[in-house]
Design a protein around this motif. Structure first.
Motif, PDB file in Angstrom:
ATOM      1  N   GLU A  10       0.386  -1.260  -0.771  1.00 32.76           N
ATOM      2  CA  GLU A  10      -0.290   0.081  -0.219  1.00 32.76           C
ATOM      3  C   GLU A  10       0.640   1.544   0.657  1.00 32.76           C
ATOM      4  N   HIS A  11       2.445   1.209   0.496  1.00 35.81           N
ATOM      5  CA  HIS A  11       2.872   2.404   0.642  1.00 35.81           C
ATOM      6  C   HIS A  11       3.851   2.939  -1.015  1.00 35.81           C
ATOM      7  N   PHE A  12       3.499   1.847  -2.054  1.00 37.51           N
ATOM      8  CA  PHE A  12       3.805   2.305  -3.343  1.00 37.51           C
ATOM      9  C   PHE A  12       3.057   2.481  -4.715  1.00 37.51           C
ATOM     10  N   ARG A  13       3.108   3.735  -4.815  1.00 41.27           N
ATOM     11  CA  ARG A  13       2.478   3.281  -6.759  1.00 41.27           C
ATOM     12  C   ARG A  13       1.285   1.924  -7.302  1.00 41.27           C
ATOM     13  N   PRO A  14       0.388   2.750  -7.518  1.00 39.68           N
ATOM     14  CA  PRO A  14       0.094   0.889  -8.294  1.00 39.68           C
ATOM     15  C   PRO A  14       0.821   1.006  -9.968  1.00 39.68           C
ATOM     16  N   ASP A  15       0.786  -0.503  -9.398  1.00 34.77           N
ATOM     17  CA  ASP A  15       1.669  -0.919 -10.639  1.00 34.77           C
ATOM     18  C   ASP A  15       3.595  -0.591 -10.908  1.00 34.77           C
ATOM     19  N   THR A  16       3.921  -0.428  -9.226  1.00 39.13           N
ATOM     20  CA  THR A  16       5.103  -0.479  -9.060  1.00 39.13           C
ATOM     21  C   THR A  16       6.029  -1.762  -9.290  1.00 39.13           C
ATOM     22  N   GLU A  17       7.355  -1.570 -10.159  1.00 38.43           N
ATOM     23  CA  GLU A  17       7.338  -3.029 -10.221  1.00 38.43           C
ATOM     24  C   GLU A  17       8.838  -2.578  -9.392  1.00 38.43           C
ATOM     25  N   ALA A  46       6.016 -10.569  13.629  1.00 34.19           N
ATOM     26  CA  ALA A  46       6.174  -9.340  12.867  1.00 34.19           C
ATOM     27  C   ALA A  46       6.529 -10.016  11.994  1.00 34.19           C
ATOM     28  N   ILE A  47       6.824 -11.159  11.757  1.00 34.71           N
ATOM     29  CA  ILE A  47       7.447 -12.463  10.470  1.00 34.71           C
ATOM     30  C   ILE A  47       6.244 -12.393   9.729  1.00 34.71           C
ATOM     31  N   LYS A  48       5.894 -13.148  10.224  1.00 29.14           N
ATOM     32  CA  LYS A  48       3.676 -12.688   9.180  1.00 29.14           C
ATOM     33  C   LYS A  48       3.471 -11.508   8.649  1.00 29.14           C
ATOM     34  N   TYR A  49       3.775 -10.621   9.609  1.00 28.61           N
ATOM     35  CA  TYR A  49       3.445  -8.742   8.989  1.00 28.61           C
ATOM     36  C   TYR A  49       4.203  -8.901   7.394  1.00 28.61           C
ATOM     37  N   VAL A  50       5.343  -9.306   7.797  1.00 34.76           N
ATOM     38  CA  VAL A  50       6.464  -8.915   6.578  1.00 34.76           C
ATOM     39  C   VAL A  50       5.704  -9.788   5.879  1.00 34.76           C
ATOM     40  N   ALA A  51       5.771 -11.096   5.390  1.00 38.14           N
ATOM     41  CA  ALA A  51       5.737 -11.782   4.902  1.00 38.14           C
ATOM     42  C   ALA A  51       3.970 -11.733   3.699  1.00 38.14           C
ATOM     43  N   GLU A  52       2.521 -10.956   4.751  1.00 37.75           N
ATOM     44  CA  GLU A  52       1.609 -11.102   4.096  1.00 37.75           C
ATOM     45  C   GLU A  52       1.696  -9.166   3.568  1.00 37.75           C
ATOM     46  N   ASN A  53       2.666  -8.240   4.215  1.00 34.30           N
ATOM     47  CA  ASN A  53       3.078  -7.205   3.389  1.00 34.30           C
ATOM     48  C   ASN A  53       3.532  -6.648   2.690  1.00 34.30           C
ATOM     49  N   TYR A  54       4.560  -7.382   2.994  1.00 34.46           N
ATOM     50  CA  TYR A  54       6.001  -7.168   1.690  1.00 34.46           C
ATOM     51  C   TYR A  54       6.003  -8.145   0.294  1.00 34.46           C
ATOM     52  N   ASP A  55       5.735  -8.395  -0.545  1.00 33.01           N
ATOM     53  CA  ASP A  55       5.254  -8.952  -1.313  1.00 33.01           C
ATOM     54  C   ASP A  55       6.470  -9.420  -2.053  1.00 33.01           C
ATOM     55  N   PHE A  56       7.437  -7.940  -2.402  1.00 34.39           N
ATOM     56  CA  PHE A  56       8.769  -8.147  -3.039  1.00 34.39           C
ATOM     57  C   PHE A  56      10.086  -8.608  -1.695  1.00 34.39           C
TER      58      PHE A  56
END
Length: 327
Positions: A10-17, A46-56
């Motif tokens: 959510e912290h990036f613009r749409p379609d950001t690669e 905290a680990i789950k939060y990273v896994a779910e929210n930082y798909d990169f």
């Protein structure tokens, strides 16, 4: 060239690669293959939060070998993560970001879940709704035949510190009271652990002794189906917190502000001395700059610390009765 992903963060613009980042998260003391069970359980949100929210982020979680079954269980929904036992693989040893537990003198005063978010995410306080303990999937874990079909309660008789022990009077009274209610005491725990000195001095003849006989997942299944789980500030209580088990949690040198179990399901009854009775209660949590002291031992040299003695038989029996009534 590395692999790229169109992130949904959510912290990036749409379609950001973004190029996929391999990040190592080590849930152990630096340079050691040991860690506390309760601490690691509290850091998993905290680990789950990273896994779910930082798909990169292609995460690499490093845990002690004996904790692999727990880490693997809760990380199943995140196939882009890998779990490794004991050591960082050689391929990842250099050139990758490494987040790990820091050596912090005494206590931080911070809740263990909040500490996990600080250490592994650089976030404090944790995002709303992210603090709860992860829930274990125990559907495929069989309930041990020793307890199947019985009405029982779990006690955790092994001790790693004089300041987190239960008196003989309290332990025996708990067992006697449970038996009088038609509830069989069941004893869980490990008599030996890497880097930990463990004592077990209690009489286990009044119940079912499963010390050293279960895996962590089997222990969790047993606690989930128990009438209640009873103990003083130890890792098995936190493991029970990954289920909906009813927990009777005694505090001594650290208190609810640092160790209360946050979860969506299940009741926890808390026992501890009032500060008006014991001014030094929660000493490890609240004292600063007492750098030469090992809080496994009482500051005042008491073999049975006052905070332990205050968790007497009467207080445990009263709380058991309260839990039975669901009050």
């Amino acid at each position: 060239m590395g692999k790229w992903i169109t992130t949904k963060n959510e912290h990036f613009r749409p379609d950001t690669e973004i190029e996929i980042k391999e990040v190592v998260f080590r849930l152990m003391l630096p340079g050691e293959i040991s860690a506390a069970l309760g601490d690691m359980i509290a850091w998993l949100p905290a680990i789950k939060y990273v896994a779910e929210n930082y798909d990169f982020v292609a995460g690499h979680l490093i845990v002690p070998a004996w904790f692999m079954e727990i880490a693997t269980n809760v990380m199943r929904p995140y196939p882009h993560w890998r779990i490794h036992a004991n050591h960082v693989p050689d391929r990842l040893a250099n050139g990758f970001q490494l987040r790990e537990q820091l050596q912090i003198p005494n206590a931080t005063g911070m809740h263990l879940v909040d500490l996990g978010f600080t250490l592994f995410c650089g976030i404090n306080p944790p995002p709303e709704g992210a603090r709860d303990y992860l829930e274990l999937d125990l559907e495929d874990v069989k309930l041990r035949p020793e307890v199947s079909g019985k009405r029982y309660a779990v006690l955790t008789p092994c001790e790693t510190a004089e300041t987190r022990a239960m008196t003989k009077e309290a332990f025996d009274s708990i067992c006697d009271h449970l038996v009088s209610l038609g509830i069989t005491p069941v004893f869980l725990g490990k008599s030996e652990m890497i880097k930990r000195k463990i004592k077990m001095t209690h009489d286990l003849s009044k119940g079912i002794n499963l010390l050293d006989k279960t895996s962590l997942l089997e222990a969790a299944k047993i606690m989930k189906h128990a009438e209640m789980v009873i103990g003083i500030d130890n890792g098995l209580l936190h493991l029970a917190g990954m289920t909906d088990a009813t927990i009777l949690y005694g505090y001594t040198i650290a208190g609810p502000e640092q160790r209360r179990i946050p979860r969506k399901h299940g009741l926890t009854y808390e026992l501890y001395a009032e500060k008006s009775q014991v001014p030094c209660i929660f000493c490890q949590e609240r004292v600063r700059y007492f750098l030469t002291h090992n809080f496994k031992y009482c500051i005042y040299g008491e073999k049975t610390p006052t905070c332990v003695r205050m968790l007497n038989a009467a207080s445990w029996v009263a709380t058991i009765n309260q839990a039975i009534k669901g009050e």
